[in-house]
Every structure is written in structure tokens, then in C-alpha cells.
Write a protein that holds these residues in place. Structure first.
Motif, mmCIF file in Angstrom:
data_model
loop_
_atom_site.group_PDB
_atom_site.id
_atom_site.type_symbol
_atom_site.label_atom_id
_atom_site.label_comp_id
_atom_site.label_asym_id
_atom_site.label_seq_id
_atom_site.Cartn_x
_atom_site.Cartn_y
_atom_site.Cartn_z
ATOM 1 N N VAL A 45 45.000 -91.184 -16.051
ATOM 2 C CA VAL A 45 45.850 -92.159 -15.628
ATOM 3 C C VAL A 45 45.374 -93.593 -15.792
ATOM 4 N N ALA A 46 44.357 -93.925 -15.656
ATOM 5 C CA ALA A 46 44.095 -95.464 -16.082
ATOM 6 C C ALA A 46 44.406 -95.824 -17.605
ATOM 7 N N GLU A 47 44.238 -94.856 -18.352
ATOM 8 C CA GLU A 47 44.383 -95.237 -19.694
ATOM 9 C C GLU A 47 46.015 -95.543 -19.958
ATOM 10 N N ILE A 48 46.561 -94.623 -19.297
ATOM 11 C CA ILE A 48 48.204 -94.744 -19.233
ATOM 12 C C ILE A 48 48.547 -96.079 -18.723
ATOM 13 N N ILE A 49 48.104 -96.376 -17.444
ATOM 14 C CA ILE A 49 48.537 -97.860 -17.026
ATOM 15 C C ILE A 49 48.128 -98.561 -18.032
ATOM 16 N N GLN A 87 41.303 -106.032 -8.017
ATOM 17 C CA GLN A 87 40.326 -105.088 -8.467
ATOM 18 C C GLN A 87 40.648 -103.750 -9.417
ATOM 19 N N GLY A 88 41.758 -103.823 -9.568
ATOM 20 C CA GLY A 88 42.231 -102.241 -10.495
ATOM 21 C C GLY A 88 42.684 -101.519 -9.539
ATOM 22 N N GLU A 89 42.506 -101.558 -8.240
ATOM 23 C CA GLU A 89 42.970 -100.429 -7.523
ATOM 24 C C GLU A 89 44.411 -100.299 -7.227
ATOM 25 N N VAL A 90 44.868 -99.063 -7.168
ATOM 26 C CA VAL A 90 46.521 -98.995 -6.948
ATOM 27 C C VAL A 90 46.945 -99.958 -5.793
ATOM 28 N N ARG A 91 47.938 -100.442 -5.866
ATOM 29 C CA ARG A 91 48.454 -101.335 -4.669
ATOM 30 C C ARG A 91 48.683 -100.394 -3.405
ATOM 31 N N ARG A 92 48.644 -100.850 -2.232
ATOM 32 C CA ARG A 92 48.695 -100.152 -1.053
ATOM 33 C C ARG A 92 49.979 -99.598 -0.747
ATOM 34 N N PHE A 93 50.976 -99.836 -1.373
ATOM 35 C CA PHE A 93 52.230 -99.497 -1.089
ATOM 36 C C PHE A 93 52.942 -98.365 -2.144
ATOM 37 N N ILE A 94 51.891 -98.220 -3.301
ATOM 38 C CA ILE A 94 52.206 -97.325 -4.415
ATOM 39 C C ILE A 94 51.573 -95.930 -4.405
ATOM 40 N N ASN A 95 52.277 -94.910 -4.682
ATOM 41 C CA ASN A 95 51.376 -93.516 -4.900
ATOM 42 C C ASN A 95 51.754 -93.178 -6.369
ATOM 43 N N ILE A 96 50.653 -92.563 -6.850
ATOM 44 C CA ILE A 96 50.831 -92.049 -8.225
ATOM 45 C C ILE A 96 50.756 -90.544 -8.120
ATOM 46 N N TYR A 97 51.592 -89.788 -9.028
ATOM 47 C CA TYR A 97 51.720 -88.386 -8.945
ATOM 48 C C TYR A 97 51.556 -87.926 -10.512
ATOM 49 N N GLY A 109 42.010 -89.370 -8.880
ATOM 50 C CA GLY A 109 42.111 -90.646 -8.805
ATOM 51 C C GLY A 109 42.747 -91.207 -10.128
ATOM 52 N N LYS A 110 42.221 -92.280 -10.393
ATOM 53 C CA LYS A 110 42.849 -93.026 -11.753
ATOM 54 C C LYS A 110 41.883 -92.214 -13.025
ATOM 55 N N GLU A 111 40.848 -91.392 -12.854
ATOM 56 C CA GLU A 111 40.378 -90.882 -13.869
ATOM 57 C C GLU A 111 40.753 -89.316 -14.032
ATOM 58 N N THR A 112 42.271 -89.005 -13.228
ATOM 59 C CA THR A 112 42.756 -87.754 -13.593
ATOM 60 C C THR A 112 43.028 -87.739 -14.913
ATOM 61 N N LEU A 113 42.908 -86.683 -15.542
ATOM 62 C CA LEU A 113 43.217 -86.154 -16.822
ATOM 63 C C LEU A 113 44.533 -85.667 -16.965
ATOM 64 N N LEU A 114 45.289 -86.143 -18.232
ATOM 65 C CA LEU A 114 46.461 -85.507 -18.198
ATOM 66 C C LEU A 114 46.412 -85.022 -19.723
ATOM 67 N N LYS A 115 47.431 -83.754 -20.060
ATOM 68 C CA LYS A 115 47.600 -83.393 -21.317
ATOM 69 C C LYS A 115 49.086 -83.461 -21.635
ATOM 70 N N ASP A 116 49.327 -83.302 -23.030
ATOM 71 C CA ASP A 116 50.950 -83.423 -23.621
ATOM 72 C C ASP A 116 51.725 -82.646 -22.509
ATOM 73 N N GLY A 117 52.863 -83.125 -22.362
ATOM 74 C CA GLY A 117 53.818 -82.443 -21.298
ATOM 75 C C GLY A 117 53.626 -82.661 -19.865
ATOM 76 N N ASP A 118 52.414 -83.388 -19.470
ATOM 77 C CA ASP A 118 52.354 -83.681 -18.235
ATOM 78 C C ASP A 118 53.198 -84.980 -17.717
ATOM 79 N N GLU A 119 53.384 -85.018 -16.544
ATOM 80 C CA GLU A 119 54.433 -86.122 -16.059
ATOM 81 C C GLU A 119 53.634 -86.930 -15.107
ATOM 82 N N MET A 120 53.570 -88.360 -15.381
ATOM 83 C CA MET A 120 53.115 -89.160 -14.264
ATOM 84 C C MET A 120 54.175 -89.889 -13.428
#
Ligand SMILES: [Zn+2]
Lengths: 91, 170
Positions: free
Chosen positions: A27-31, A49-59, A70-81
Motif C-alpha cells: 500500500v505504501a509503495e502504491i501511494i 507523519q505519513g499516516e492515512v488521514r483521519r477521514f480516509i479508509n483504504i481497502y 496497514g500500509k505494509e499490506t502486500l498486494l499482488k497483480d489483480g488486487d484492487e486498492m
């Protein structure tokens, strides 16, 4: 490549697109890569501080990253964020 | 027709009164068409930076920019995303569904504003991708302080349609 869903308030930064394809393993790399492609977008998603803002959720797919790794969550080809602002409103 | 226990209606009114003149906000869970529980969610608007306000659009954005942070929460709300996610997880763990969202209008009627409709439609786009059920939008009006009014709406195709709610006495 990962399909990243862009919320309405950030679409002016992606030329109006609601989805963009971005490379990255976490997630961090994608951002970061999203922000290289669309400068300034990271500042809108993360605070000083690099933290996701308090009004935003990332799925990742259908799960909130808070319940993954969290932001270290790994994704693979075909995943959606998805970057999703929590509900708001007014009078 | 949605069924809401009177204790939950009372709790939403109490929440609105506790936070007035700020708007309160929260989530309702339940099964089928019956509400089972509420989650009070923090309205973080007064703590949002000026940059974050661009989450709102048009006239609402310019109204917010003119006000002090404290005053902003009188005319709008922004749910804390983390609390919203925690509530959704709790709802799932209890095998209930998200039934709807509520917020208060401290000085105006229990009718969705243009901002409410715009953001509800924005949420419609996301929730379909995330397989969440269509939420009901409830508004608690404190316009008449001694006679609070709660109304529920479906918001589809940028139109709000009132849905009847039936109070269930416990
Ligand atoms: Zn409203």
C-alpha cells in the motif's frame, strides 16, 4: 499492476479518472507511485507523519488495511486498492 | 418500513443533544429491516485541516472555509474513518448488517441537504464495489428543541425518498 480506485474529491488530480493502474507491492509503495504519477495526491491521502488521514479508509479488495497489515499490506497483480473517504454530510 | 426500538431513537436524540450545536453522527446495525444497535462516531470536522476540507464541494466548501473550526461542526459532519471501520468490523463479527447512518441537524429540519445527497451518492459508488448493503440515511432534527424529529431516507439517483420508520417499544 494494481487497480486503484480514486474517490470523487481526488479525481481532479487524476484528470477526472476514477480508476488508475499503478505498480507497487505494498500500500505504501502504491501511494508513493500514485503520487509520482499524480503529484500532490499523497499529501491529500496522508498527513505530515505519513499516516492515512483521519477521514480516509483504504481497502485492499474488500478489507480495510487496518485489519490487514496497514500500509505494509502486500498486494499482488489483480488486487484492487480503494481510497474511500468516510461518510460526511451537513445541514 | 424500518423498525427501530424506542431506546435507540432516544439514544440518537440524546447524542444529538449532547453534541449540539455541533452535528453528531453514527451508524446503525441490524438485521433485515430491524435496527439492533447504534455506534456513536466522532464528528472530526472541527479537527480537520483547511486542506482536508476539500473533501466537501461547492457552496458547502466555501461556507466551511468562512467559519472557525469549531463553528464548522455546527453545519456539517465528517465521520472518523477509523471508528467507522471498527464499527463495521464489530457489526460483521455479530453477523449483523450495516443498516444506515445517522446525523443531526441542530438548527434545520430532518431533510437531507444537497451536501448529504452528494456525499451519499459518492458513497453509493464505493459501497457497490465493496459489497456493502444500501444504507438508510437518518436525520435527527433539533430545530424544535422540545420536539426532536427523526426521519429516514433512501438516497438513490441523487433523490432522497423518505422511508417510514416504526418505533418498537421495548
Ligand atoms: Zn445533513
Amino acid at each position: 499492476m494494481i487497480k486503484v480506485r480514486i474517490p470523487t474529491p481526488l479525481r481532479p488530480m487524476t484528470g477526472g479518472k476514477n480508476e488508475v493502474e499503478i505498480a507497487g507491492n505494498s500500500v505504501a509503495e502504491i501511494i508513493d507511485n500514485l503520487s509520482s504519477a499524480h503529484p500532490g495526491i499523497k499529501e491529500r491521502i496522508c498527513d505530515e507523519q505519513g499516516e492515512v488521514r483521519r477521514f480516509i479508509n483504504i481497502y485492499v479488495n474488500e478489507e480495510d488495511i487496518r485489519f490487514l497489515t496497514g500500509k505494509e499490506t502486500l498486494l499482488k497483480d489483480g488486487d484492487e486498492m480503494s481510497i474511500i473517504p468516510a461518510i460526511a454530510g451537513g445541514r | 418500513m424500518f423498525h427501530i426500538p424506542s431506546g435507540i431513537l432516544q439514544d440518537m436524540i440524546a447524542h444529538a443533544r449532547e453534541l449540539a450545536p455541533h452535528e453528531c453522527c453514527g451508524i446503525l446495525s441490524g438485521k433485515n429491516q430491524s435496527v439492533a444497535e447504534t455506534y456513536r462516531i466522532t464528528n472530526i470536522l472541527a479537527n480537520m485541516s483547511d486542506g482536508d476540507l476539500s473533501r466537501f464541494e461547492g457552496a458547502k466548501l466555501s461556507d466551511l472555509q468562512r467559519l472557525s473550526p469549531e463553528e464548522r461542526a455546527d453545519i456539517a459532519f465528517q465521520m472518523d474513518a477509523r471508528e467507522m471501520a471498527m464499527a463495521q468490523r464489530d457489526i460483521r463479527s455479530k453477523e449483523l448488517n450495516l443498516i444506515g447512518f445517522y446525523h443531526s441537524h441542530t438548527f434545520s429540519p430532518a431533510r437531507p441537504s444537497q451536501t448529504d445527497i452528494t456525499i451519499a451518492m459518492e458513497f453509493e459508488g464505493y459501497r457497490q464495489k465493496l459489497n456493502l448493503p444500501e444504507p438508510l440515511h437518518l436525520i435527527v432534527s433539533l430545530e424544535h428543541t422540545d420536539k426532536p424529529d427523526i426521519r429516514a431516507y433512501r438516497i438513490q439517483d441523487s433523490q432522497a425518498t423518505e422511508v417510514q420508520i416504526q418505533e418498537i417499544s421495548e
